[in-house]
Design a protein around this motif. Structure first.
Motif, short mmCIF file in Angstrom:
data_model
loop_
_atom_site.label_atom_id
_atom_site.label_comp_id
_atom_site.label_asym_id
_atom_site.label_seq_id
_atom_site.Cartn_x
_atom_site.Cartn_y
_atom_site.Cartn_z
N ASN A 1 16.84 -5.37 0.56
CA ASN A 1 16.22 -4.22 -0.09
C ASN A 1 15.27 -3.53 0.87
N GLY A 2 15.41 -2.23 0.94
CA GLY A 2 14.53 -1.48 1.81
C GLY A 2 15.00 -1.43 3.25
N ALA A 3 16.22 -1.91 3.51
CA ALA A 3 16.70 -1.91 4.88
C ALA A 3 17.08 -0.51 5.34
N GLY A 4 17.41 0.37 4.41
CA GLY A 4 17.77 1.73 4.80
C GLY A 4 19.19 2.11 4.42
N LYS A 5 19.83 1.34 3.58
CA LYS A 5 21.22 1.64 3.20
C LYS A 5 21.32 2.97 2.47
N SER A 6 20.48 3.13 1.48
CA SER A 6 20.53 4.39 0.72
C SER A 6 20.14 5.56 1.60
N THR A 7 19.20 5.33 2.49
CA THR A 7 18.79 6.40 3.39
C THR A 7 19.98 6.84 4.24
N LEU A 8 20.76 5.86 4.68
CA LEU A 8 21.94 6.19 5.47
C LEU A 8 22.91 7.04 4.66
N GLU B 1 26.87 -2.44 -0.72
CA GLU B 1 27.09 -3.49 -1.72
C GLU B 1 26.09 -4.62 -1.45
N GLN B 2 25.50 -5.13 -2.51
CA GLN B 2 24.54 -6.21 -2.33
C GLN B 2 25.21 -7.57 -2.24
N GLN B 3 26.27 -7.74 -3.02
CA GLN B 3 26.87 -9.08 -3.06
C GLN B 3 27.89 -9.21 -1.94
N GLY C 1 6.76 5.54 -5.39
CA GLY C 1 7.83 6.53 -5.30
C GLY C 1 8.55 6.48 -3.97
N HIS C 2 7.95 5.86 -2.99
CA HIS C 2 8.58 5.77 -1.67
C HIS C 2 9.33 4.46 -1.47
N LEU C 3 9.34 3.64 -2.49
CA LEU C 3 10.03 2.36 -2.34
C LEU C 3 11.53 2.55 -2.56
N SER C 4 12.30 1.63 -2.00
CA SER C 4 13.73 1.67 -2.26
C SER C 4 13.99 1.17 -3.67
N HIS C 5 15.21 1.41 -4.11
CA HIS C 5 15.59 1.06 -5.47
C HIS C 5 15.31 -0.41 -5.78
N GLY C 6 15.73 -1.26 -4.91
CA GLY C 6 15.54 -2.69 -5.14
C GLY C 6 14.07 -3.07 -5.13
N GLN C 7 13.32 -2.44 -4.23
CA GLN C 7 11.89 -2.74 -4.18
C GLN C 7 11.19 -2.32 -5.47
N PRO D 1 25.63 7.97 -6.22
CA PRO D 1 24.30 7.59 -5.74
C PRO D 1 23.79 6.33 -6.43
N GLN D 2 22.86 5.70 -5.77
CA GLN D 2 22.22 4.55 -6.39
C GLN D 2 21.36 5.05 -7.57
N GLY D 3 21.39 4.32 -8.64
CA GLY D 3 20.59 4.74 -9.80
C GLY D 3 21.28 5.78 -10.64
N GLN E 1 0.81 -1.22 0.00
CA GLN E 1 0.00 0.00 0.00
C GLN E 1 0.84 1.28 0.00
N MET E 2 2.15 1.12 -0.18
CA MET E 2 3.01 2.32 -0.23
C MET E 2 3.02 2.88 -1.64
N PRO E 3 3.10 4.21 -1.77
CA PRO E 3 3.31 4.75 -3.12
C PRO E 3 4.64 4.24 -3.66
N1 ATP Z 1 10.96 9.18 -0.28
C1 ATP Z 1 10.58 8.24 0.57
N2 ATP Z 1 9.47 8.43 1.29
C2 ATP Z 1 9.06 7.50 2.18
N3 ATP Z 1 9.70 6.36 2.40
C3 ATP Z 1 10.82 6.09 1.72
C4 ATP Z 1 11.31 7.03 0.77
N4 ATP Z 1 12.44 6.51 0.25
C5 ATP Z 1 12.64 5.31 0.85
N5 ATP Z 1 11.67 5.06 1.73
C6 ATP Z 1 11.55 3.88 2.56
O1 ATP Z 1 12.68 3.78 3.37
C7 ATP Z 1 13.10 2.47 3.47
C8 ATP Z 1 14.58 2.36 3.20
O2 ATP Z 1 14.83 2.74 1.86
P1 ATP Z 1 16.30 2.73 1.27
O3 ATP Z 1 16.21 3.28 -0.11
O4 ATP Z 1 17.20 3.39 2.20
O5 ATP Z 1 16.62 1.18 1.20
P2 ATP Z 1 17.92 0.44 0.71
O6 ATP Z 1 18.46 -0.27 1.84
O7 ATP Z 1 18.81 1.38 0.03
O8 ATP Z 1 17.28 -0.58 -0.33
P3 ATP Z 1 17.82 -1.06 -1.75
O9 ATP Z 1 18.76 -2.15 -1.48
O10 ATP Z 1 16.59 -1.57 -2.40
O11 ATP Z 1 18.40 0.11 -2.42
C9 ATP Z 1 12.28 1.65 2.52
O12 ATP Z 1 11.36 0.88 3.24
C10 ATP Z 1 11.53 2.65 1.71
O13 ATP Z 1 10.22 2.21 1.48
#
Ligand code: ATP
Ligand code: ATP
Ligand code: MG
Ligand code: MG
Lengths: 298, 369, 247, 336, 256
Positions: free
Chosen positions: E36-43, E193-195, C145-151, E82-84, C141-143
Motif C-alpha cells: 500500500n502506498g507503493a505508487g501503483k494507483s499513481t502509475l 492486483e493485491q493478491q 487525503g494524500h494517503l493511498s487507498h489502502g493506507q 479506477p480504484q474505489g 503527519q500526512m493529510p
Molecule cells: N493527492 C496526493 N497528494 C500527495 N500524495 C499522494 C496523493 N495521492 C497519493 N499520494 C501518495 O503517493 C503514494 C502512492 O500512492 P498510490 O495511491 O499510488 O499507492 P498505491 O500503490 O496505489 O497504494 P494502494 O495499494 O493503497 O492503493 C502514497 O505514499 C501516497 O501517500
C-alpha cells in the motif's frame, strides 16, 4: 366567466394577484432557469447570472422598437450575446478546479461587478425604455379585471422552457454528461469527454437561457442598475428552494415565490417585507431538518 | 500636500460626494453635472477663487459614503462638502462634519437631524412636496385618495407630508385602515397586488412617491392595470429625469408636484436650461438644479467669507445670504431647518414636441419652515 | 445467555427491493462473527442498521441490553459500536494522527478531567501507538487525503480502534490491503481485548475462517446459513449461494 | 524541515504586521487611521465568517446579523446607559451570541449552499427589522450622535482617530488571540473534522449539532463584538452597514485569505474592505469595475489564498473523496 | 503496445514514481503488485493522464501520450477501472451504460466489441439494478458498474486498478477470466492486483513496485518456476493462525 367573478365577493380582489402570482412566478422561473442548469444541475456557482440576464435586457432595450421583427432580432442577439458571455466565463473558470464553490463565487462575483459597471457605462445610468410590440403592450380583461397582456404570454413561454430543460437534463446524453461531471469530472474525462468543454457548454446554455429571459423579461424586470442583483438573488432563492436542480421543485419554488410576492402581499401588506425571506428560511430549515443532513443534491 | 489650504493661491477645495455607481447612479450623475455646470459657466471659480473640486463616490449608501466622506474631509481637507444623494448617507456624514467643522451644502438627501448648524440643503424637506399639493388634490378630486409609497425613511416622510396636510384640510384617505400603504423597498418590483387593493378601495385618486427603477415599474404597471384611469398624483420624482424616458407613454397625464420644471419662465432658468442643453441631452432635472444652486450658494458664501474663507467662515456666511435668485425662482434658507423656503409647482406629463415632458400647469403654495 | 447485540427481524426495503428481509443476528461479548454472502446480499445494509445510519422499516436492535433503535450513529458510537466503512471514510484535510485523535476524543477519560486540554492530551497518547500498530507511522503527519487507498483503509481501522469499541463493525477491512498489511491486520484483530466483539464482513474466505468464531451467510437479504467456520466451509448451500450470485 | 521554515516565516510576517499596525496611527494621516479602525471592525467579522465557513464548514452570508445586533446593542447602551467600552463590548458580544443562538435551529441542520441561503435570509430579515424599528434603531437613516467611548472606568473618552483606532486594535488582537487558542483545542479539531466528513464524525461518536451550535454562537459573539467596534470607529450606524453587499464582500475576503485560516481571513477581509473604501474615494464611479477586476485577478494570482483553500477543500489529485457508497448517501459532498 | 519509459510523476508533496519503465505487448497482461502506498494507483493515473508526468515517456502504439489531457488519452483507446469505483452517484446504472457506450468506436482488438447487452450478460446483477443510482448500489455492484463502464468504451488498452476489490470470490474469478479473454482478443492490459497468487494466475508478466520504483519485472512463467524471490518481495505469508491464547489486551489496558 365574467358573470361568475363579477359579484364583488371576498375572493374577487385576490383573483388578479393570484393570477399575477403565476405569471410572476413563471417569470422568475424563466430568469432562474439558466441558473438551475448551471448551479442546480452542473454545480457551477455562477454569481454572474444576473449579469447575463442584464445583457439580454439591455439588448432588448437597445433593439426593440415596437415591432415583431425587432423582438425576434432582440431575442436572437440577446441569446447569442449572453451565450458568448457564458463561454467567456467558462474560459475564466477553467484554471480553477471545479467543485469549489467559494473560489467560483469569488471569480464570478468579480466578473459580475466589473461587467455590471461596464454595462451601465455603455448604456447609461438611466433605466432604458423597453418597447414591446403594441399587441402585447396593452391589457386584456380576465374575469372582469384588467391584466397585462404581456404577462399572460409569459405563461406559455415559461412552460415551453421548463419542458425543454427537463428533457435536456433528464433524457439527453448531454444532460447525463453534465450530471456525471458534477460527481467526478476526472472520470468523465476518462470516458473521453473534456470536462472543460462540458463546462463551456453548460455556461453557454445557461447564458442563452438567461439572455432569452432577459430579452423576454425586459418589460417586466427591466434592465437597470439593479437588475443583475435582483435577478441573481431571486434566481438563487428559487434554485436552492427548489432543491438544487429538480425541475419540478424549481418550478414549484418559483410559483411559490410569485404567489408570496403577490397574493401574500395582497393578503398581508404589513408583513410584506418579511414574507419572502422568512418563508425561505423557514422552508429551507424545515427541509434540512427533515432530511437530517442527508440533503441529496439530485 | 496641504498647500491647497483655503487661503493659498486664491484657490479653494470643495468636496462633492454623490452616487456615481450603484442604484442611484442616475441621480448622482445629475448632481455632479449640475455642480460642474455652474463652475463651467463661472470660469471654474466660486467666490472669486479657483475651485479644486474633489469628487468621491457615495455608492449605494452610508456604508460606502462614510469612508468616502472621511477621505474628502480628513485627507483632502475640503473647505465645504456638497452633493450626497441619500438621507442615510447625510446622517452618516454628519458626525464627521461636526468633528472637522466643515459645512455641508447638500443638494438632495435630507434626514431629520437634531443639529443642523453645519448642514444646509438646497433641495427641500421630504414632507414638503406632499404638503404643497394637498390643497390642490383636496379641491380637484371628488372622493377619497389612496396613499402609497416605498417603505423607507424618504417614503415615510414624503407620504406623511401629504397625508398630514390632507387630513388637516378635511381630505379623506381611501386606504382601508386610514393609513398609508408602504411597499417594501427596494425589493418591490411588482405593484399589481397593490393596485388590486386600490381598486377594491374605490379610491378616486392616488397619491404616491417613488423614484428611480421603482418609479418606472410603478408607472408602467399602473398603466396596464385595472386602475389605469384613476388620476395619479405624485411627488415630482415619479416622472423626473431619466425615468420619464423609460416610462414612455405610460407616464402620460400623471400630475406631479415639484419645486422646479425646466419650462419655468424666468431669466435664470432660460440661461440654465440653455447652458445645460448645450452640454447634455435632454432637459435638466431638479437634481441638477439643486446642485447648481448649491454651487451658487457656495459662490456667494465664499465671496462673503472674506480673505480667509475657512470652513467656519463659509458656514457663517451661508447663514447670512438672504434671498437667492435661482432658475426655480427666488428662495432663501429657513433659519430653523436650513433648507429652502420656496415655491412649488404643479406639473403634468404632456406631449412636448416629439417627446413627453413635465409641463407646469399651475403654481402651488410656497412652503418652508 | 445475554447477548451484547441482538438484531431481531430486521427488514430494510428500498422501493420494491428488499435489501434485508427479516434478518436475525445475535452477538455476545467477545464473539468474532463473520458475515458473508454474494454482492448485494445486504451485508453493508445490516452493518448500517446496527451502526445506526440506516433505520430499518421493521425489526429491533438491542445493544448491551437496551433498545438502541432510536439512537443515531453518534449515540451508538458513544455506547461502544464503532465501525469502518466499505469505502474508507477519513477526514481528508486532517493528518493521520489528527484523524485518530478525533476518533479517540469521545471515549477517552483524562486523568484530570478539569484540566484544559487534558482530554486532547490523553487522546494524543493513544494515537501514536495505534498508528504504529497499523503500520502508518511513516505517514502519520500526512493529510489523510494524500494517503493511498489502502493506507486510508488502515487509517480508518485505527480510527475505529481508537473509539474503544465494545462491538467493532468491519466492512471488508482487508479489501485493497497488500499481503503484508493483511498480515498486520490479522495480528491487530487477534490482539484485540477478549471482551471486544467483532462483526466482520469480508469476501476473502481465508480471512473469514481465520478470524471468526461464527459465520452467517446472507443472500438476497435473508439468512441462508449460520454456523462455525468449519460448518460453513463444507456447506454446499453456501457454495451455491455464491455461484448464484455470479450466474 | 520546510514546514518549520514556513511557520517561522509566517510568525515573522505576523509580528511585522502587528508592529506596523501598532505604529500606524503615528505614521499615516487621520483619514487612513479612521479607515483602518473601521476596517479592523469588519476584519473581525471576517474572522467570524472564517470560523464558520472555513473551520466549521458552514458558509455564511449572515454574519452581518449578529454584527448588527452587537452594533445596535452597543449604540443603545452607549447613548443611554454607559459609555464604558468594556461594558459595551460585553453587551455587544452577548447580543451577537444571543441572536446567533436564536438562529441556531435554522442553520444547524443545513449544509453548504443551503446554509448560505438561510443565513442570507436571516441577514436580510435583520436589516429589514432594523429599518422599521424606528424607536430603537432610528430607521433607515440610522443612529448618530453616539457619545465617545471610554475604554474602562476612569479612563478618558476616546476623542480622536488615533485613540479610537488603538482601542479597536487592542480589542481585535485580544479576540483573535482567543480564537486562535480556541482553534488549538479539541473544539477546533472536531470542527475541522466535521467540515471534512460529517458522517464519519458521527460514526466516531461526536455530537455534531452541538459542536456546530457552539461554533455558530461563538462566531456570533465575535461578530457582535466587532459591531461594537464599528460604533466606536464610525460613531454612526445604519442598516446600510449590514446589508447583503457587506456579507458578500466579507465572504469573498475570507475566501481570498484562505477560508480556514484566521490570519488569512483577517487580512483578506481587511484588504477587500479597504480596497472598496479606498476605491470609492479615489476612483469615483469606477470602483465596482476595478474591484471586480481585482477579484478576478486575485483568483489567479494568489496561490496562498484560493488555491490553498482548494487544496484544503479537496486534494487536487487524490481520487476525489467521493462518498458514493451506499452506506453514506451523504453530506460531505454538499458541504464542500 | 503500452510503453512506459523512465516515468517520473508525483504530487505537490513530492515525487512518487521514480523512473518507472514497463513494456506491455498487445494481447498481454502486465500485473503490478506492491505494498500500500507503493505508487501503483499513481502509475495508473499517470498513464490515464489524471496525474501529470514530470518526466519520461508514455506511448501507446507509437503515439506519445504523456502530457495529454485525460479525455484525449481516453479517446485514443485507454480505458480505466479506477480504484474505489468512482461511479457517478447521481446517474442511474442505465445512464452510466448509455454514457459510456461508444459503439462508433470500432473494437480494434479481435473481439466483437462491447454492447450494453453483452456487458449485462457478463454482469447480470447490474441488469436488475438498471434504474438505481450509483450511490444506491452495494460496493460490489459499484465495482461491476465501473468495469462495465470501462468495457463499453471499447478500449485498446485497459488499466485495471484492483478491479476485484469487493467482488465476491466467484465473481472475482469470473472477472479474471474475462481479463484473460480480453487479452486473448488482443487487448493490452495493465492489472494492479493485491493478491499475488491471482496476479500470477492471469498475468503474462508481473512487476513489483516498491516506493515508486520497479524492483522486479519478470514473466509469470519464471515467477511460477521460482516463486521465492517474488514471494519474499511482497512477503506473501499465509494468514497467520490465531494464537493459541490471545495476548493480553494492550490497546487500552489503562481503563476498565
Ligand atoms: N493527492 C496526493 N497528494 C500527495 N500524495 C499522494 C496523493 N495521492 C497519493 N499520494 C501518495 O503517493 C503514494 C502512492 O500512492 P498510490 O495511491 O499510488 O499507492 P498505491 O500503490 O496505489 O497504494 P494502494 O495499494 O493503497 O492503493 C502514497 O505514499 C501516497 O501517500
Ligand atoms: N440507498 C439505497 N437505495 C436503493 N437500494 C439500495 C440502497 N442501498 C443499498 N441498496 C441495495 O440493497 C442491496 C444490498 O446492498 P448492500 O450494500 O447491503 O450489499 P452488500 O451485501 O454489502 O454487497 P457488497 O458485497 O457488494 O458490498 C443492493 O442490491 C443494493 O443495490
Ligand atoms: Mg457491502
Ligand atoms: Mg492504489
Amino acid at each position: 366567466m365574467i358573470a361568475v367573478a363579477a359579484g364583488t365577493n371576498r375572493i374577487d380582489p385576490y383573483l388578479i394577484p393570484a393570477l399575477d402570482g403565476v405569471a410572476y412566478g413563471l417569470l422568475v422561473f424563466v430568469a432562474a432557469s439558466g441558473l438551475v442548469f448551471c448551479f442546480g444541475v452542473a454545480n457551477i456557482l455562477n454569481l454572474a447570472h444576473g449579469l447575463l440576464y442584464a445583457i439580454g435586457g439591455y439588448t432588448a432595450a437597445a433593439l426593440l422598437d415596437g415591432g415583431w421583427v425587432s423582438l425576434a432580432l432582440a431575442l436572437g442577439v440577446g441569446v447569442l450575446a449572453a451565450a458568448a458571455a457564458g463561454v467567456l466565463l467558462a474560459g475564466l473558470l477553467t484554471p480553477i478546479a471545479t467543485g469549489n464553490h467559494l473560489s467560483q463565487a469569488l471569480l464570478t462575483f468579480g466578473v459580475a461587478l466589473a461587467g455590471g459597471s461596464l454595462l451601465v457605462a455603455g448604456f447609461g445610468p438611466d433605466d432604458p425604455q423597453v418597447q414591446v410590440p403594441a399587441a402585447l403592450e396593452g391589457s386584456v380583461v380576465v374575469a372582469g379585471h384588467r391584466y397585462a397582456a404581456y404577462r399572460l404570454v409569459f405563461i406559455v413561454v415559461a412552460a415551453v422552457l421548463a419542458a425543454a430543460l427537463y428533457l435536456v437534463v433528464r433524457r439527453t446524453r448531454a444532460g447525463m454528461l453534465v450530471r456525471a461531471a458534477v460527481d467526478d469530472p476526472e472520470m468523465v474525462a476518462c470516458l473521453g469527454v473534456s470536462p472543460a468543454w462540458i463546462r463551456a457548454g453548460v455556461l453557454a446554455a445557461a447564458g442563452a437561457l438567461a439572455g432569452a429571459a432577459g430579452v423576454l423579461g425586459a418589460p417586466i424586470i427591466g434592465p437597470g442598475t439593479d437588475t443583475a442583483d435582483t435577478v441573481l438573488l431571486l434566481s438563487l432563492v428559487v434554485v436552492v428552494l427548489g432543491g438544487l436542480g429538480s425541475m419540478a421543485g424549481t418550478l414549484l419554488a418559483a410559483l411559490a415565490i410569485g404567489e408570496i410576492q403577490t397574493l401574500g402581499v395582497a393578503l398581508m401588506p404589513s408583513a410584506a417585507p418579511f414574507l419572502l425571506f422568512a418563508a425561505m428560511a423557514a422552508v429551507l430549515a424545515v427541509r434540512a431538518r427533515g432530511l437530517a443532513g442527508r440533503w441529496s443534491a439530485a | 500636500d496641504d498647500a491647497a489650504g483655503p487661503s493659498a493661491g486664491g484657490s479653494i477645495k470643495i468636496g462633492l460626494l454623490a452616487s456615481l455607481s450603484g442604484t442611484y447612479q442616475a441621480v448622482g450623475t445629475e448632481i455632479r453635472d449640475g455642480f460642474q455646470l455652474y463652475l463651467d459657466t463661472h470660469d471654474g471659480k466660486l467666490g472669486g477663487r479657483q475651485v479644486d473640486l474633489v469628487v468621491a463616490d457615495e455608492g449605494n449608501g452610508a456604508q460606502t459614503a462614510v469612508p468616502a466622506a472621511t477621505k474628502l474631509l480628513k485627507q483632502d481637507r475640503v473647505s465645504a462638502l456638497t452633493g450626497i444623494v441619500g438621507g442615510g448617507s447625510v446622517a452618516g456624514v454628519t458626525p464627521l462634519l461636526n468633528e472637522t467643522k466643515v459645512p455641508l451644502v447638500g443638494s438632495n438627501g435630507r434626514p431629520e437631524l437634531k443639529d443642523v448648524s453645519r448642514v444646509w440643503h438646497t433641495s427641500y424637506l421630504s414632507d414638503e412636496p406632499g404638503a404643497a399639493i394637498a390643497q390642490h388634490v383636496r379641491d380637484n378630486v371628488k372622493g377619497s385618495v389612496y396613499a402609497i409609497g416605498p417603505d423607507y425613511q424618504g417614503g415615510w416622510d414624503e407620504l406623511r407630508g401629504f397625508t398630514d396636510a390632507f387630513a388637516k384640510i378635511g381630505g379623506k384617505l381611501a386606504n382601508p385602515d386610514g393609513k398609508t400603504t408602504f411597499t417594501p423597498f427596494p425589493a418591490t418590483t411588482n405593484f399589481l397586488p397593490y393596485f388590486a387593493r386600490i381598486k377594491a378601495s374605490g379610491a378616486a385618486a392616488v397619491y404616491t412617491f417613488y423614484a428611480g427603477s421603482a418609479a418606472v415599474d410603478f408607472v408602467k404597471q399602473y398603466a396596464q392595470s385595472e386602475i389605469k384611469d384613476v388620476p395619479l398624483y405624485a411627488a415630482g420624482f415619479l416622472t423626473e429625469g431619466g425615468v420619464l424616458n423609460a416610462q414612455g407613454e405610460a407616464a402620460r397625464d400623471i400630475y406631479s408636484v415639484l419645486n422646479y420644471s425646466p419650462d419655468l419662465d424666468n431669466a435664470e432658468n432660460r440661461a440654465f436650461v440653455a447652458a445645460w442643453k448645450a452640454k447634455h441631452d435632454g432637459s435638466p432635472t431638479t437634481y441638477a438644479l439643486a446642485s447648481y444652486d448649491a454651487a451658487a450658494v457656495l459662490d456667494r458664501a465664499i465671496g462673503a467669507a472674506g480673505s480667509d474663507p475657512t470652513p467656519e467662515a463659509i458656514n457663517t456666511a451661508i447663514g447670512q445670504l438672504g434671498q437667492i435668485a435661482s432658475p426655480r425662482g427666488t428662495w432663501q434658507f429657513s433659519t430653523t431647518t436650513h433648507s429652502p423656503v420656496q415655491k412649488w409647482y404643479l406639473r403634468q406629463v404632456r406631449q412636448d414636441g416629439r417627446a413627453l415632458s413635465n409641463t407646469v400647469v399651475g403654481d402651488l403654495a410656497t412652503v418652508g419652515r | 445467555m445475554t447477548y451484547l447485540l441482538t438484531a431481531h427481524e430486521v427488514s430494510v426495503r428500498y422501493g420494491s427491493l428488499a435489501a434485508l428481509d427479516g434478518v436475525d443476528l445475535c452477538i455476545h461479548d467477545g464473539q468474532r462473527h463473520a458475515l458473508i454472502g454474494p454482492n448485494g446480499a445486504g451485508k453493508t445494509t445490516l452493518l448500517n442498521v446496527i451502526g445506526g445510519s440506516t433505520r430499518p422499516q421493521r425489526g429491533t436492535v438491542r445493544f448491551n441490553g437496551r433498545d438502541v433503535g432510536r439512537l443515531g450513529p453518534a449515540a451508538r458510537a458513544r455506547r461502544g459500536i464503532n465501525r469502518i466503512h466499505q469505502r474508507p471514510a477519513v477526514f481528508p484535510t486532517l493528518t493521520a494522527t489528527e484523524n485518530v485523535l478525533v476518533a479517540a476524543l469521545p471515549r477517552v477519560v483524562p486523568r484530570r478531567r478539569w484540566w484544559p486540554g487534558g482530554r486532547r492530551r490523553a487522546a494524543q497518547q493513544k494515537a501514536g501507538p495505534l498508528l504504529d500498530q497499523m503500520g502508518l507511522a511513516d505517514v502519520a503527519q500526512m493529510p489523510a487525503g494524500h494517503l493511498s487507498h489502502g493506507q486510508r483503509r488502515q487509517l480508518e481501522i485505527a480510527m475505529a480502534l481508537a473509539g474503544r469499541p465494545r462491538l467493532l463493525l468491519l466492512d471488508e477491512p482487508a479489501a485493497g490491503l497488500s499481503a503484508i498489511e493483511v498480515g498486520r491486520l490479522v495480528e491487530v484483530l487477534h490482539a484485540l481485548p477478549r471482551a471486544v466483539a467483532v462483526l466482520l464482513v469480508e469476501h476473502r474466505l481465508d480471512l473469514v475462517y481465520a478470524l471468526s468464531d461464527t459465520v452467517t451467510v446472507l443472500r438476497d437479504g435473508q439468512t441462508l446459513a449460520a454456523g462455525t467456520p468449519d460448518e460453513i466451509r463444507t456447506s454446499p448451500l453456501v457454495r451455491q449461494a455464491y455461484a448464484d450470485g455470479v450466474a | 524541515m520546510r514546514s518549520g521554515v514556513i511557520r517561522r516565516a509566517r510568525a515573522g510576517i505576523a509580528a511585522l504586521v502587528l508592529a506596523g499596525l501598532v505604529v500606524a496611527p503615528w505614521v499615516v494621516d487621520d483619514y487612513t487611521t479612521a479607515i483602518l479602525a473601521r476596517t479592523l471592525a469588519l476584519a473581525l467579522v471576517g474572522v467570524s465568517v472564517a470560523l464558520l465557513t472555513g473551520v466549521a464548514g458552514m458558509p455564511t452570508l449572515g454574519q452581518t446579523a449578529p454584527y448588527a445586533a452587537g452594533a445596535y446593542a452597543c449604540a443603545v447602551v452607549g447613548s443611554r446607559i454607559s459609555d464604558v467600552g468594556v461594558v459595551q463590548l460585553v453587551v455587544a458580544a452577548g447580543a451577537g451570541a444571543l441572536l446567533a443562538a436564536i438562529t441556531v435551529p435554522l442553520v444547524v441542520h443545513a449544509r453548504g449552499v443551503i446554509v448560505l441561503m438561510i443565513t442570507l435570509a436571516i441577514g436580510e430579515l435583520v436589516v429589514i427589522v432594523l429599518g422599521r424599528w424606528r424607536s430603537v434603531t432610528g430607521g433607515t437613516d440610522g443612529l448618530a450622535g453616539i457619545p465617545a467611548v471610554r475604554p474602562f472606568w476612569g479612563l478618558p473618552a476616546l476623542a480622536n482617530d488615533q485613540a479610537r483606532y488603538l482601542y479597536a486594535l487592542v480589542v481585535v488582537a485580544t479576540l483573535i488571540g482567543a480564537v486562535l487558542l480556541l482553534l488549538r483545542t479539541r473544539a477546533g479539531l472536531v470542527l475541522r473534522a466535521g467540515r471534512d466528513d460529517e458522517t464519519r464524525l458521527r460514526a466516531s461518536g461526536h455530537r455534531v449539532p452541538l459542536h456546530l451550535s457552539g461554533a455558530h454562537i461563538a462566531a456570533g459573539a465575535i461578530a457582535g463584538a466587532a459591531g461594537s467596534l464599528l460604533v466606536v470607529a464610525q460613531q454612526y450606524i445604519s442598516p446600510a452597514d449590514f446589508g447583503f453587499d457587506t456579507s458578500a464582500l466579507l465572504l469573498l475576503g475570507v475566501v481570498i485569505g484562505g477560508t480556514a485560516s484566521v490570519g488569512g481571513a483577517l487580512v483578506g477581509a481587511a484588504l477587500v474592505i479597504a480596497a472598496r473604501d479606498w476605491l470609492f474615494g479615489v476612483l469615483p464611479g469606477h470602483a465596482p469595475l476595478v474591484l471586480g477586476a481585482l477579484f478576478v485577478a486575485t483568483v489567479y494570482l494568489l496561490p496562498t489564498g484560493v488555491n490553498q483553500a482548494r487544496g484544503r477543500l479537496r486534494p487536487a489529485q487524490a481520487p476525489a473523496p467521493q462518498p458514493a457508497a451506499a452506506e453514506q448517501a451523504t453530506v460531505a459532498e454538499v458541504r464542500r | 503496445m503500452l510503453t512506459v519509459d523512465r516515468l517520473c510523476a508525483g504530487y505537490a508533496g513530492g515525487t512518487v514514481l521514480h523512473e518507472v519503465s514497463l513494456r506491455v505487448r498487445p494481447g498481454s497482461i502486465q500485473a503490478v503488485v506492491g505494498r500500500n502506498g507503493a505508487g501503483k494507483s499513481t502509475l495508473v493515473h499517470t498513464i490515464a493522464g489524471l496525474v501529470r508526468a514530470s518526466s519520461g515517456r508514455i506511448e501507446i502504439g507509437g503515439v506519445h501520450l504523456a502530457g495529454r489531457q485525460p479525455h484525449r488519452i481516453a479517446q485514443s483507446g485507454v480505458g480505466l477501472v479506477p480504484q474505489g469505483r468512482r461511479v457517478f452517484s447521481r446517474l442511474t446504472v442505465a445512464e452510466h451504460l448509455h454514457l459510456a457506450a461508444a459503439p462508433w468506436r470500432a473494437p480494434t482488438s479481435g473481439g466483437e466489441g462491447w454492447t450494453v447487452a453483452r456487458t449485462l450478460e457478463l454482469l447480470p446483477r447490474l441488469a436488475v439494478r438498471l434504474r438505481h443510482r450509483g450511490c444506491e448500489l452495494s460496493g460490489g455492484e459499484q465495482q461491476m458498474l465501473a468495469i462495465a463502464r470501462a468495457l463499453l468504451g471499447q478500449p485498446r488498452v485497459l488499466l485495471l486498478d484492483e478491479p476485484c476489490e469487493g467482488l465476491s470470490p466467484d465473481l472475482a474469478a469470473r472477472v479474471r477470466e474475462l481479463v484473460n479473454g480480453l487479452a486473448a482478443d488482443g487487448l493490452t492490459v495493465l492489472l494492479v492486483e493485491q493478491q499475488l497468487q491471482h496476479a500470477i494466475e492471469v498475468a503474462d508478466r508481473v512487476a513489483v513496485l516498491e516506493y515508486g520504483r520497479v524492483v522486479y519485472d519478470r514473466p509469470t512463467a519464471e515467477a511460477r518456476r521460482d516463486p521465492a524471490p517474488l514471494a519474499a518481495m511482497v512477503s506473501v505469508a499465509a494468514v497467520p493462525p490465531p494464537p493459541a491464547n490471545r495476548p493480553a489486551p494492550r490497546l487500552w489496558a489503562d481503563t476498565p
